[in-house]
Design a protein around this motif. Structure first.
Motif, short mmCIF file in Angstrom:
data_model
loop_
_atom_site.label_atom_id
_atom_site.label_comp_id
_atom_site.label_asym_id
_atom_site.label_seq_id
_atom_site.Cartn_x
_atom_site.Cartn_y
_atom_site.Cartn_z
N PRO A 187 0.80 -1.23 0.00
CA PRO A 187 0.00 0.00 0.00
C PRO A 187 0.83 1.28 0.00
CG PRO A 187 0.16 -0.84 2.22
CD PRO A 187 0.87 -1.84 1.35
N GLU A 188 2.16 1.17 0.22
CA GLU A 188 2.97 2.39 0.23
C GLU A 188 2.90 3.12 -1.09
OE1 GLU A 188 5.49 -0.72 2.53
OE2 GLU A 188 3.96 -0.69 0.97
N ASN A 189 2.75 2.38 -2.17
CA ASN A 189 2.66 2.95 -3.51
C ASN A 189 1.32 2.55 -4.11
OD1 ASN A 189 5.65 3.79 -3.79
ND2 ASN A 189 5.77 1.63 -3.22
N PRO A 190 0.29 3.35 -3.92
CA PRO A 190 -1.05 2.97 -4.36
C PRO A 190 -1.15 2.82 -5.88
CG PRO A 190 -1.13 4.84 -2.83
CD PRO A 190 0.30 4.66 -3.23
N VAL A 191 -2.11 2.02 -6.31
CA VAL A 191 -2.48 1.97 -7.72
C VAL A 191 -2.80 3.40 -8.14
CG1 VAL A 191 -4.27 1.15 -9.31
CG2 VAL A 191 -3.36 -0.39 -7.55
N PRO A 192 -2.25 3.89 -9.25
CA PRO A 192 -1.76 3.14 -10.43
C PRO A 192 -0.24 2.95 -10.51
CG PRO A 192 -2.11 5.42 -11.05
CD PRO A 192 -2.47 5.33 -9.59
N ALA A 193 0.52 3.05 -9.39
CA ALA A 193 1.98 2.94 -9.47
C ALA A 193 2.42 1.65 -10.15
CB ALA A 193 2.58 3.03 -8.06
N CYS A 194 1.79 0.53 -9.81
CA CYS A 194 2.21 -0.75 -10.40
C CYS A 194 1.96 -0.78 -11.90
CB CYS A 194 1.49 -1.91 -9.72
SG CYS A 194 -0.32 -1.79 -9.70
N TYR A 195 0.85 -0.21 -12.34
CA TYR A 195 0.56 -0.15 -13.78
C TYR A 195 1.55 0.75 -14.49
CZ TYR A 195 -3.94 -2.30 -12.61
OH TYR A 195 -4.91 -3.16 -12.16
N ASP A 196 1.88 1.87 -13.88
CA ASP A 196 2.82 2.81 -14.51
C ASP A 196 4.21 2.20 -14.63
OD1 ASP A 196 0.78 4.64 -14.68
OD2 ASP A 196 1.38 5.76 -12.90
N GLU A 244 -19.10 -7.02 -7.16
CA GLU A 244 -19.12 -6.74 -5.72
C GLU A 244 -17.92 -5.89 -5.32
OE1 GLU A 244 -19.26 -10.46 -3.70
OE2 GLU A 244 -21.12 -11.11 -4.66
N PRO A 245 -18.07 -5.01 -4.34
CA PRO A 245 -16.94 -4.19 -3.88
C PRO A 245 -15.80 -5.07 -3.39
CG PRO A 245 -19.01 -3.36 -3.00
CD PRO A 245 -19.33 -4.68 -3.62
N ASP A 246 -14.58 -4.65 -3.65
CA ASP A 246 -13.39 -5.37 -3.21
C ASP A 246 -12.62 -4.45 -2.26
OD1 ASP A 246 -10.42 -6.13 -3.39
OD2 ASP A 246 -11.41 -7.86 -4.31
N LYS A 247 -12.58 -4.83 -0.98
CA LYS A 247 -11.99 -3.96 0.04
C LYS A 247 -10.50 -3.72 -0.21
CE LYS A 247 -15.22 -5.08 3.78
NZ LYS A 247 -15.36 -5.64 5.15
N LEU A 248 -9.79 -4.76 -0.64
CA LEU A 248 -8.36 -4.58 -0.89
C LEU A 248 -8.14 -3.58 -2.02
CD1 LEU A 248 -5.38 -5.29 -0.55
CD2 LEU A 248 -5.74 -7.24 -2.08
N TRP A 249 -8.85 -3.75 -3.13
CA TRP A 249 -8.70 -2.84 -4.26
C TRP A 249 -9.03 -1.41 -3.85
CZ3 TRP A 249 -6.77 -2.55 -9.08
CH2 TRP A 249 -7.21 -1.51 -9.90
N GLU A 250 -10.11 -1.23 -3.13
CA GLU A 250 -10.50 0.12 -2.73
C GLU A 250 -9.45 0.76 -1.82
OE1 GLU A 250 -12.98 1.89 -3.83
OE2 GLU A 250 -13.72 0.26 -5.11
N PHE A 251 -8.77 -0.07 -1.01
CA PHE A 251 -7.76 0.47 -0.10
C PHE A 251 -6.49 0.86 -0.83
CE2 PHE A 251 -4.16 -0.16 2.85
CZ PHE A 251 -4.48 0.84 3.77
N ILE A 252 -6.06 0.05 -1.80
CA ILE A 252 -4.77 0.30 -2.44
C ILE A 252 -4.87 1.19 -3.67
CG2 ILE A 252 -3.87 -1.91 -1.62
CD1 ILE A 252 -4.12 -2.95 -4.50
N CYS A 253 -6.08 1.48 -4.13
CA CYS A 253 -6.25 2.23 -5.38
C CYS A 253 -6.59 3.69 -5.08
CB CYS A 253 -7.35 1.59 -6.23
SG CYS A 253 -7.50 2.32 -7.86
N SER A 254 -5.75 4.59 -5.56
CA SER A 254 -5.95 6.02 -5.29
C SER A 254 -6.94 6.66 -6.24
CB SER A 254 -4.61 6.76 -5.37
OG SER A 254 -4.08 6.68 -6.69
N ASP A 255 -7.25 5.98 -7.36
CA ASP A 255 -8.15 6.57 -8.35
C ASP A 255 -9.19 5.55 -8.83
OD1 ASP A 255 -6.45 4.91 -9.71
OD2 ASP A 255 -6.03 6.30 -11.36
N SER A 256 -9.72 4.79 -7.90
CA SER A 256 -10.63 3.70 -8.26
C SER A 256 -11.88 4.21 -8.95
CB SER A 256 -11.03 2.90 -7.02
OG SER A 256 -12.00 1.93 -7.34
N GLY A 257 -12.27 3.48 -9.99
CA GLY A 257 -13.53 3.78 -10.68
C GLY A 257 -14.66 2.90 -10.19
N GLY A 258 -14.48 2.27 -9.03
CA GLY A 258 -15.54 1.43 -8.47
C GLY A 258 -15.46 0.00 -8.98
N VAL A 259 -16.54 -0.75 -8.78
CA VAL A 259 -16.53 -2.18 -9.11
C VAL A 259 -16.36 -2.44 -10.60
CG1 VAL A 259 -17.88 -2.83 -7.08
CG2 VAL A 259 -19.06 -2.25 -9.22
N ASN A 260 -16.68 -1.47 -11.44
CA ASN A 260 -16.53 -1.65 -12.88
C ASN A 260 -15.36 -0.87 -13.46
OD1 ASN A 260 -18.62 -3.48 -13.24
ND2 ASN A 260 -20.16 -1.85 -13.34
#
Length: 317
Positions: A111-120, A197-213
């Motif tokens: 979590p130190e480097n939130p998404v999208p760091a891994c994609y970048d 369905e909501p994913d708690k891990l994704w929501e926590f680590i993602c700084s720019d989440s677009g939600g479940v979709n």
């Protein structure tokens, strides 16, 4: 506050815990190992945040062109590394068996480097690899890739979160002039995708989440993007006891229905758990999976599966 007595602020065991003092504790990580000797390998720093381990078969002749595999490790975006014993061993074995040149990507971890760091970071490595296409030696490029990578046979592969990243790299490089019109293939091993369905891990680590979709998380919800997937063929692996099995099956069904013109195949290993091939690489089913992947990325180098191997892990999902 004393770090030893800090309270747990966010608990995502068995991946990681975040404490109230900001400390992150990771689990399930493998020890790091140096590059190998049986298959030649070396580490390359590509940017301030991204690096890779390169693998080249010892049997490769001078200037011999080999299929290029770009591998992205899993670990729910938060643990592991291409330098760990687990992933070094897996990619090393895959290179030896399939006779390909491989680039195994190191990206920043949440979590130190939130998404999208891994994609970048993965995209930065992809761009660096692409610079070797039709280029002679020059500063910043690696001679292994310049001399041995066949850019007419480029494959992406990954497991779990790495499969998610692999799919997204195919999507993200669309329109990038460095790459070919299509990748030769994409291997998704026990992919971590979202559902409705909501994913708690994704929501926590993602700084720019677009939600479940969010298309990065749930590509099955975006058939228009799937229909344009710049890839000739896709191979998906699922495991019978994996809680994420249905995510891979949903991706498979959505890709088939999207109008995409490539070939997609799905394989299931009954009675096995998520990434079983990494925890027990010497099992019959793990060996059969390895041979299936190797034959997918370099069929010219591989004999067909024998009857025993075909019965170990090759089943309709």
């Amino acid at each position: 506050m004393d770090s030893a007595t800090a309270d747990v602020a966010h608990d995502f065991y068995p991946w990681f815990r975040v404490y109230t003092d900001g400390r992150v504790e990771r689990f399930l990580e493998s020890p790091l190992v140096p590059p190998s000797l049986d298959v030649r390998s070396k580490d390359i720093a590509i940017s301030a945040t991204a690096s890779a381990r390169l693998f080249l078969p010892i049997a490769a002749a001078p200037n011999e062109k080999l299929p290029l595999l770009i591998y992205i490790h899993g670990g729910f975006f938060s643990i592991e590394s291409p330098f760990s014993s687990t992933y070094h061993g897996y990619v090393n074995s895959l290179v030896a068996q399939s006779k390909v040149i491989a680039v195994s990507i190191q990206y920043r971890l949440a979590p130190e480097n939130p998404v999208p760091a891994c994609y970048d970071d993965c995209y930065a490595v992809m761009k660096w690899v692409a610079q070797h296409k039709d280029c002679a030696h020059r500063p910043g490029l690696d001679p292994w890739l310049s001399e041995h990578a066949d850019f007419g046979k480029v494959y992406l592969a990954g497991d779990s979160a790495g499969a998610n990243l692999g799919h997204n790299m195919v999507v993200r490089t669309d329109g990038d002039g460095h790459w070919l019109k299509k990748f030769s293939g994409l291997v998704l091993i026990h992919p971590f995708f979202g559902n409705e369905e909501p994913d708690k891990l994704w929501e926590f680590i993602c700084s720019d989440s677009g939600g479940v979709n969010d298309p990065r998380l749930n590509p099955a919800a975006h058939p228009c993007l799937l229909s344009k997937l710049r890839c000739e063929k896709v191979l998906i692996f699922t495991a019978g006891l994996d809680q994420y099995k249905q995510r891979g099956c949903t991706y498979y069904a959505a890709l088939k229905k999207s109008g995409w013109e490539g070939a997609v195949e799905i394989e299931n290993a009954p009675g096995e758990n998520h990434v079983f091939h990494l925890s027990d690489p010497t099992s019959d089913k793990a060996k059969a999976m390895m041979k299936k992947v190797a034959s997918f990325i370099n069929p010219a180098n591989m004999p067909p599966l024998c009857e025993k191997e075909a019965g170990c892990a090759i089943n309709s999902a």
